[in-house]
Scaffold this active site. Sequence first.
Site, PDB file in Angstrom:
ATOM      1  N   ASP A  52       0.849  -1.505   0.496  1.00 34.53           N
ATOM      2  CA  ASP A  52      -0.258  -0.086   0.058  1.00 34.53           C
ATOM      3  C   ASP A  52       0.851   1.306   0.222  1.00 34.53           C
ATOM      4  O   ASP A  52       0.651   2.454   0.390  1.00 34.53           O
ATOM      5  CB  ASP A  52      -0.843  -0.088   0.913  1.00 34.53           C
ATOM      6  N   SER A  53       2.426   1.576   0.105  1.00 34.05           N
ATOM      7  CA  SER A  53       3.150   2.183  -0.660  1.00 34.05           C
ATOM      8  C   SER A  53       2.783   3.299  -1.412  1.00 34.05           C
ATOM      9  O   SER A  53       3.103   4.142  -1.757  1.00 34.05           O
ATOM     10  CB  SER A  53       4.357   1.645  -0.426  1.00 34.05           C
ATOM     11  N   ASP A  91      -0.915  -6.419   0.068  1.00 36.73           N
ATOM     12  CA  ASP A  91      -1.438  -5.385   1.245  1.00 36.73           C
ATOM     13  C   ASP A  91      -2.758  -5.293   1.301  1.00 36.73           C
ATOM     14  O   ASP A  91      -2.445  -4.877  -0.020  1.00 36.73           O
ATOM     15  CB  ASP A  91      -0.764  -4.364   1.506  1.00 36.73           C
ATOM     16  N   LYS A 121      -1.412  -9.719   2.531  1.00 40.62           N
ATOM     17  CA  LYS A 121      -0.006  -8.929   4.152  1.00 40.62           C
ATOM     18  C   LYS A 121      -0.888  -8.397   5.068  1.00 40.62           C
ATOM     19  O   LYS A 121      -1.280  -7.082   4.463  1.00 40.62           O
ATOM     20  CB  LYS A 121       1.154  -8.289   3.484  1.00 40.62           C
ATOM     21  N   GLU A 191      10.026  -4.418  10.440  1.00 42.08           N
ATOM     22  CA  GLU A 191       9.892  -3.401   9.324  1.00 42.08           C
ATOM     23  C   GLU A 191      10.298  -1.860  11.223  1.00 42.08           C
ATOM     24  O   GLU A 191       9.640  -1.239  11.835  1.00 42.08           O
ATOM     25  CB  GLU A 191       9.123  -1.668   9.120  1.00 42.08           C
TER      26      GLU A 191
HETATM   27  O1  KIV Z   1       3.354  -1.461   1.406  1.00 41.61           O
HETATM   28  C1  KIV Z   1       4.382  -1.621   1.609  1.00 41.61           C
HETATM   29  O2  KIV Z   1       5.600  -1.097   0.514  1.00 41.61           O
HETATM   30  C2  KIV Z   1       4.997  -2.182   2.146  1.00 41.61           C
HETATM   31  C3  KIV Z   1       6.654  -2.165   2.176  1.00 41.61           C
HETATM   32  C4  KIV Z   1       7.051  -1.594   3.336  1.00 41.61           C
HETATM   33  C5  KIV Z   1       7.294  -3.718   3.637  1.00 41.61           C
HETATM   34  O3  KIV Z   1       4.599  -3.122   3.111  1.00 41.61           O
END
Ligand code: KIV
Length: 322
Positions: A52-53, A91, A121, A191
């Site tokens: 979700d980044s 995510d 995730k 993280e």
């Molecule tokens: O959203 C994302 O990219 C993540 C990574 C930083 C592990 O959760």
Amino acid sequence: MSKITARFHVSVVDLLKKKQAGTPIVMLTAYDYSMGKLIDQVEAVDVILVGDSLGMVCLGHNDTIHVTLDDMLHHVKAVRRGVNRAMLLADMPFMSMQIDHATAVTNATRMMQEGGADAIKIEGASPLLLEVTAHLVQSGIPVMGHLGFTPQCLQTMGGFKVQGKTLESAQLLIDSALKLQDAGVFGIILEMVPSEVAQLIRDTLRIPTIGIGAGLGCDGQVLVTYDLIGQFPDFLPRFARRYANVGVTIQKAVTDFAQDVATQRFPKEPDESFHFDKAQLPALTQYVHRRQAQRAEDGMESDLYADAQLYTPPVESTVSST
Ligand code: KIV
């Protein structure tokens, strides 16, 4: 006898075997088809995460909280079309797991059936999320956990802060990791956790840990691909390493293109264009002239934009005239 061919992705079992063998797991993020495909073709990558980044690096939000389930599905579907080998992990966005068990199962199922994710995730290990996680795993959904700094809790954590720095918070992290393992997750992202704490967690768990800003003592590493290649211009976290600077490459290419357009060096004739049959060109030119003459006769050639200023919106004054 016909041979059975199946499309096998890297599986949960492959990741467990890597931990057991002490072989580091490689994970990267992707948000679209081309990036998914390019990364998938690098066989050393085990897991491709649609994180979700994407809310920050693709959609321009300040955080991941604004990412919706529909946003995630849109990007997961795109990446799925490019990924045939690595595990595709998705995510679960903010609040998609917390409403009730049925909604959590529905949302996770959508991510797998509609999006095509191999696994999901979930950030955090509150009592509520531990229950949901166990419920999903028992329903047959492969879940990866995420502890330490969990970006969906940016507000409650008070910013991008390392987690587990005090004895008490480190103990809490270790307990949460154990609880997630008991709930059935097949791995945990750690993280922004001190290396020593991450190493203790790795050595305590049977399942793999993947670090991001958690030092070498993890079973694998993950980075946001835009950080790795220099495509996110806003900031680079201290723990990320820039292996390329495509941002600079993109801007140089765009500048060169603009210059070539301005100086009419793009497109190059005849290679970068298509051509009409030379023998028929006079006939076509005559046709155009006839059409123009006819349109002029019919009064259809008034120039819509001749009085362009008529269409310019008035400039709003910010100063009160009173
Ligand atoms: O959203 C994302 O990219 C993540 C990574 C930083 C592990 O959760």
